[in-house]
Write a protein that holds these residues in place. Structure first.
Motif, PDB file in Angstrom:
ATOM      1  N   GLY A  54      -4.521   1.578  -6.854  1.00  0.00           N
ATOM      2  CA  GLY A  54      -5.960   1.784  -7.018  1.00  0.00           C
ATOM      3  C   GLY A  54      -6.480   2.788  -5.990  1.00  0.00           C
ATOM      4  O   GLY A  54      -5.694   3.386  -5.237  1.00  0.00           O
ATOM      5  N   PRO A  55      -7.821   2.957  -5.932  1.00  0.00           N
ATOM      6  CA  PRO A  55      -8.431   3.910  -4.984  1.00  0.00           C
ATOM      7  C   PRO A  55      -8.075   3.604  -3.531  1.00  0.00           C
ATOM      8  O   PRO A  55      -8.064   4.499  -2.694  1.00  0.00           O
ATOM      9  CB  PRO A  55      -9.931   3.744  -5.225  1.00  0.00           C
ATOM     10  N   ASP A  56      -7.781   2.319  -3.236  1.00  0.00           N
ATOM     11  CA  ASP A  56      -7.428   1.943  -1.860  1.00  0.00           C
ATOM     12  C   ASP A  56      -5.930   2.075  -1.590  1.00  0.00           C
ATOM     13  O   ASP A  56      -5.438   1.667  -0.528  1.00  0.00           O
ATOM     14  CB  ASP A  56      -7.881   0.507  -1.565  1.00  0.00           C
ATOM     15  N   GLY A  57      -5.167   2.622  -2.584  1.00  0.00           N
ATOM     16  CA  GLY A  57      -3.724   2.816  -2.405  1.00  0.00           C
ATOM     17  C   GLY A  57      -2.916   1.550  -2.583  1.00  0.00           C
ATOM     18  O   GLY A  57      -1.697   1.545  -2.414  1.00  0.00           O
ATOM     19  N   ARG A  58      -3.583   0.437  -2.968  1.00  0.00           N
ATOM     20  CA  ARG A  58      -2.867  -0.838  -3.054  1.00  0.00           C
ATOM     21  C   ARG A  58      -2.313  -1.085  -4.461  1.00  0.00           C
ATOM     22  O   ARG A  58      -2.852  -0.588  -5.449  1.00  0.00           O
ATOM     23  CB  ARG A  58      -3.781  -1.995  -2.652  1.00  0.00           C
ATOM     24  N   TYR A  59      -1.217  -1.843  -4.510  1.00  0.00           N
ATOM     25  CA  TYR A  59      -0.598  -2.215  -5.796  1.00  0.00           C
ATOM     26  C   TYR A  59      -0.169  -3.675  -5.725  1.00  0.00           C
ATOM     27  O   TYR A  59      -0.064  -4.259  -4.635  1.00  0.00           O
ATOM     28  CB  TYR A  59       0.627  -1.328  -6.089  1.00  0.00           C
ATOM     29  N   GLN A  60       0.108  -4.245  -6.896  1.00  0.00           N
ATOM     30  CA  GLN A  60       0.562  -5.639  -6.979  1.00  0.00           C
ATOM     31  C   GLN A  60       1.442  -5.767  -8.221  1.00  0.00           C
ATOM     32  O   GLN A  60       1.050  -5.333  -9.300  1.00  0.00           O
ATOM     33  CB  GLN A  60      -0.670  -6.516  -7.118  1.00  0.00           C
ATOM     34  N   ILE A  61       2.638  -6.328  -8.066  1.00  0.00           N
ATOM     35  CA  ILE A  61       3.539  -6.558  -9.205  1.00  0.00           C
ATOM     36  C   ILE A  61       3.859  -8.057  -9.222  1.00  0.00           C
ATOM     37  O   ILE A  61       4.415  -8.587  -8.258  1.00  0.00           O
ATOM     38  CB  ILE A  61       4.826  -5.713  -9.103  1.00  0.00           C
ATOM     39  N   ASN A  62       3.502  -8.726 -10.325  1.00  0.00           N
ATOM     40  CA  ASN A  62       3.643 -10.189 -10.421  1.00  0.00           C
ATOM     41  C   ASN A  62       4.878 -10.588 -11.231  1.00  0.00           C
ATOM     42  O   ASN A  62       5.393  -9.806 -12.022  1.00  0.00           O
ATOM     43  CB  ASN A  62       2.408 -10.782 -11.115  1.00  0.00           C
ATOM     44  N   GLY A  63       5.271 -11.853 -11.061  1.00  0.00           N
ATOM     45  CA  GLY A  63       6.330 -12.425 -11.896  1.00  0.00           C
ATOM     46  C   GLY A  63       7.690 -11.799 -11.676  1.00  0.00           C
ATOM     47  O   GLY A  63       8.513 -11.745 -12.574  1.00  0.00           O
ATOM     48  N   MET A 103       0.842  -1.185   0.000  1.00  0.00           N
ATOM     49  CA  MET A 103       0.000   0.000   0.000  1.00  0.00           C
ATOM     50  C   MET A 103       0.881   1.239   0.000  1.00  0.00           C
ATOM     51  O   MET A 103       1.920   1.269   0.659  1.00  0.00           O
ATOM     52  CB  MET A 103      -0.870  -0.016   1.262  1.00  0.00           C
ATOM     53  N   VAL A 104       0.458   2.243  -0.774  1.00  0.00           N
ATOM     54  CA  VAL A 104       1.146   3.532  -0.776  1.00  0.00           C
ATOM     55  C   VAL A 104       0.226   4.538  -0.094  1.00  0.00           C
ATOM     56  O   VAL A 104      -0.949   4.664  -0.448  1.00  0.00           O
ATOM     57  CB  VAL A 104       1.472   3.994  -2.206  1.00  0.00           C
ATOM     58  N   THR A 105       0.771   5.215   0.934  1.00  0.00           N
ATOM     59  CA  THR A 105      -0.008   6.229   1.641  1.00  0.00           C
ATOM     60  C   THR A 105       0.690   7.569   1.514  1.00  0.00           C
ATOM     61  O   THR A 105       1.903   7.647   1.309  1.00  0.00           O
ATOM     62  CB  THR A 105      -0.164   5.878   3.134  1.00  0.00           C
TER      63      THR A 105
END
Length: 286
Positions: free
Chosen positions: A149-158, A96-98
């Motif tokens: 996203g709107p919730d500040g969350r991210y995901q990087i796969n692989g 999460m980015v805040t």
């Protein structure tokens, strides 16, 4: 024409269908590439010119990448042994980015950056951090970025198994994780980033007559060796019309600042910590 044949396999040496195979580092647009069949096999034309050495890259969604160095001799009738490209496997980094206020930051750009020194320390010299770093920097074959996203969350796969830092940017604010994050294949790692937590150094660059030197370049280099090394970003900034500069994304180190400008001699300032607000550096006209 002459061709290169081979197979792409995963960590357990099972064939991988649908993997992309391409030459990299040739500096041309028309570089041959192909995709493996259901048995992991591929056939790739040789590069259109004779090269002493070329890197061959395989990537597959969520399975990481395989990289090998080849010598290619363009001799008619040369028998070539099939190549096996083994993928590294991939893990996931999420978090999460805040903002400075602790609220989720929507639309922040998040990037994983290889920490080469930490990778070699943790995984040994065979970990080839710079090869993976080059592929991630290029971004065309394996995208090391995500947007929150709107919730500040991210995901990087692989993400190939190595040690990384995570950087986040949102508007003019940026920050990065202080400690390296080690990714293993199949693992899910969490890295939260808070923006704007004192991660700046501010000051002025003037000439010997106290006039602002607009356009001068200021860069910061950690004085502690832990803050250096491949993949460790060195904050840089341009001096504004009033002589002011702001270095962003500054880590918790003591820095040496370097200033350069066309037509001026260089200058530096040692032992500057993040959060400094009134650094004054004077440079002389040549």
């Amino acid at each position: 024409g002459a061709a290169l044949e081979g197979t792409v396999v995963d960590e357990s040496r099972r064939p991988v269908g649908g993997a992309k195979v391409v030459y990299i580092g040739l500096g041309a647009d028309d570089v041959p590439e192909t995709t493996t069949d259901s048995e992991g096999r591929f056939t790739l034309p040789l590069p259109p010119w004779s090269v002493n050495g070329v890197q061959l890259l395989a990537v597959a969604d969520g399975k990481g990448m395989g990289l090998t160095w080849l010598r290619v001799k363009q001799k008619p009738g040369t028998l070539r042994k099939p190549i096996e490209l083994r993928l590294t496997g991939g893990g996931m980094i999420e978090g999460m980015v805040t903002g400075r206020d602790g609220e989720p930051a929507e639309g922040a750009l998040v990037k994983v950056v290889v920490d080469g020194q930490a990778s070699q320390r943790l995984l040994g010299p065979q970990s080839n951090p710079w090869g993976i770093m080059n592929v991630l920097n290029e971004g065309r074959f394996l995208d090391p970025t995500a947007v929150t996203g709107p919730d500040g969350r991210y995901q990087i796969n692989g993400v190939p198994p190595l040690a990384y830092r995570v950087e986040a940017r949102h508007g003019l604010e940026e920050a990065r994780t202080e400690e390296p994050i080690t990714v293993a294949s199949g693992a899910i790692m969490t890295a939260d980033v808070q923006l704007g937590e004192g991660g700046t150094i501010e000051g002025y660059v003037m000439d010997s007559e106290e006039r602002p030197v607009a356009g001068a370049r200021v860069s910061a280099r950690p004085m502690d060796r832990r803050g250096r090394g491949w993949g460790m970003r060195q904050p840089t900034a341009r001096v504004q019309a009033d002589g002011r500069f702001v270095l962003r994304g500054v880590g918790d180190f003591e820095y040496q600042l370097w200033v350069s400008a066309s037509g001026y001699g260089g200058a530096s300032e040692k032992n500057v910590r993040r959060g400094s607000r009134d650094v004054r550096i004077m440079i002389k006209k040549l």
